[in-house]
Design a protein around this motif. Structure first.
Motif, PDB file in Angstrom:
ATOM      1  N   ASN A   1      -6.662   0.517   5.237  1.00 25.92           N
ATOM      2  CA  ASN A   1      -6.059  -1.598   5.208  1.00 25.92           C
ATOM      3  C   ASN A   1      -5.733  -0.732   6.553  1.00 25.92           C
TER       4      ASN A   1
ATOM      5  N   THR B   1      -8.258   3.395   0.069  1.00 25.93           N
ATOM      6  CA  THR B   1      -8.121   2.212   0.600  1.00 25.93           C
ATOM      7  C   THR B   1      -6.499   1.789   1.590  1.00 25.93           C
TER       8      THR B   1
ATOM      9  N   ASP C   1       0.620  -1.232   0.295  1.00 30.05           N
ATOM     10  CA  ASP C   1      -0.184  -0.351  -0.188  1.00 30.05           C
ATOM     11  C   ASP C   1       0.526   0.977   0.100  1.00 30.05           C
TER      12      ASP C   1
ATOM     13  N   ALA D   1     -15.175  -0.815  -3.906  1.00 30.66           N
ATOM     14  CA  ALA D   1     -14.194  -0.282  -4.373  1.00 30.66           C
ATOM     15  C   ALA D   1     -13.762  -0.274  -6.074  1.00 30.66           C
TER      16      ALA D   1
ATOM     17  N   TYR E   1     -10.400   6.037  -4.608  1.00 26.82           N
ATOM     18  CA  TYR E   1     -10.053   5.153  -4.780  1.00 26.82           C
ATOM     19  C   TYR E   1      -8.634   4.732  -4.445  1.00 26.82           C
ATOM     20  N   SER E   2      -7.562   5.096  -5.284  1.00 24.53           N
ATOM     21  CA  SER E   2      -5.926   4.898  -5.155  1.00 24.53           C
ATOM     22  C   SER E   2      -5.763   5.024  -3.925  1.00 24.53           C
TER      23      SER E   2
ATOM     24  N   ARG F   1      -4.118  -7.332  -4.172  1.00 29.52           N
ATOM     25  CA  ARG F   1      -5.403  -8.772  -4.079  1.00 29.52           C
ATOM     26  C   ARG F   1      -4.594 -10.194  -3.557  1.00 29.52           C
TER      27      ARG F   1
ATOM     28  N   VAL G   1     -11.578  -5.755   5.087  1.00 25.02           N
ATOM     29  CA  VAL G   1     -10.212  -4.375   4.311  1.00 25.02           C
ATOM     30  C   VAL G   1     -11.210  -5.322   2.716  1.00 25.02           C
TER      31      VAL G   1
ATOM     32  N   ILE H   1     -14.146  -3.263   1.514  1.00 27.27           N
ATOM     33  CA  ILE H   1     -13.947  -2.395   1.355  1.00 27.27           C
ATOM     34  C   ILE H   1     -13.094  -2.538   0.002  1.00 27.27           C
ATOM     35  N   SER H   2     -11.464  -2.648  -0.280  1.00 25.55           N
ATOM     36  CA  SER H   2     -10.822  -2.895  -1.567  1.00 25.55           C
ATOM     37  C   SER H   2     -11.557  -3.554  -2.761  1.00 25.55           C
TER      38      SER H   2
ATOM     39  N   THR I   1      -1.491  -3.104  -7.785  1.00 23.68           N
ATOM     40  CA  THR I   1      -3.167  -3.846  -7.424  1.00 23.68           C
ATOM     41  C   THR I   1      -2.978  -4.963  -7.397  1.00 23.68           C
TER      42      THR I   1
END
Length: 277
Positions: free
Chosen positions: A249, A245, A33, A216, A241-242, A75, A209, A212-213, A71
């Motif tokens: 976290n 998020t 992040d 979004a 979003y960038s 994930r 988390v 939300i991730s 990104t």
């Protein structure tokens, strides 16, 4: 925001009471992040403050690559953390023997490798395309879909490859996370009430988390596909979003995790000035 991410990473690494696999993965998620926001936010803020809204061609494609790669890697690490929660709840007696340090390193390396595999073809194809002037990217950074609009040739292959790897990254991670929690749900259903509450508390931060991730990311994807959204709205949605998020976290894990809160309290107490008598 970066201070919060850095603070969370340092705690997960340095505090001996936070040496479990969960905090090892949390440290990696915080690092991802932190680097993720570094690829876009500083350059964007610099442009807003100085009115110098330019970036080199190589810098643009490097930014594109790391933006997508981090990104997907984020994930993948969330998927690894879901597996960690599955082992902790469904096989608690074998947890330490399964989640050994080599296994943890292998899982994190796999997450980074998965992010690179899903990102490299899209970036290489975009880099080899011919571009027409004026080279103005209508976005806050070198977003792949925005850069693709500047290509002089047919971009059908680009769109197919981009969509294919986006679906692979999203579907693969979401299926693994969902499968982990389905198995966790079956295991929880056979527990007594006290054990259920403890298991739910163990999963609550990760579930928050993940929710939300993916929510979004879905909203950003929809905003790009629906014609009613203007380009300005899409940019705002992407920026939020960038930025938000990655900030949420570590905050969620810090606020919902008793051990991490106590660790932060212990660290802050070291910097309190001694009383003068």
């Amino acid at each position: 925001m970066k201070l919060v991410l850095f603070y969370t990473s340092i705690h997960a690494l340095t505090d001996p009471k936070l040496n479990s696999p969960l905090y090892f993965f949390l440290c990696n998620l915080s690092f991802v992040d932190m680097v993720y926001t570094t690829t876009t936010i500083p350059n964007m803020l610099s442009g807003l403050l100085t009115d110098i809204l330019t970036i080199s061609v190589l810098g643009c494609f490097l930014q594109m690559y790391f933006f997508i790669q981090l990104t997907v890697t984020g994930r993948a690490i969330l998927t690894v953390m879901a597996y960690d929660r599955y082992v902790a709840i469904c096989n608690p007696l074998q947890y330490n023997s399964i989640m050994t340090r080599p296994v943890r390193l292998l899982l994190v390396a796999g997450a980074w490798g998965f992010g690179a595999i899903c990102t490299l073809p899209v970036t290489v194809i975009a880099f080899e395309r011919p571009y027409c002037g004026p080279n103005v990217v209508k976005h806050a950074w070198c977003d792949p879909s925005s850069v693709r609009r500047l290509v002089c040739s047919d971009t059908s292959l680009d769109n197919i490859v981009s969509l294919l790897f986006a679906m692979v990254s999203l579907v693969t991670t979401s299926v693994f996370i969902l499968s982990s929690y389905i198995l966790i749900g079956f295991s929880i259903s056979r527990m007594v009430v006290a054990q259920r509450l403890k298991a739910l508390r163990t999963c609550s931060a990760h579930l928050t988390v993940v929710s939300i991730s993916y929510a979004a990311a879905s909203f950003v994807y929809i905003s790009y596909r629906v014609g009613n959204f203007s380009s300005e709205v899409r940019i705002i949605v992407s920026v939020l979003y960038s930025a938000l998020t990655p900030f949420l976290n570590p905050m969620i894990y810090s606020l919902r995790n008793k051990e991490l809160r106590e660790s932060i309290r212990r660290t802050l107490s070291r910097f309190r000035p001694a009383a003068v008598r």
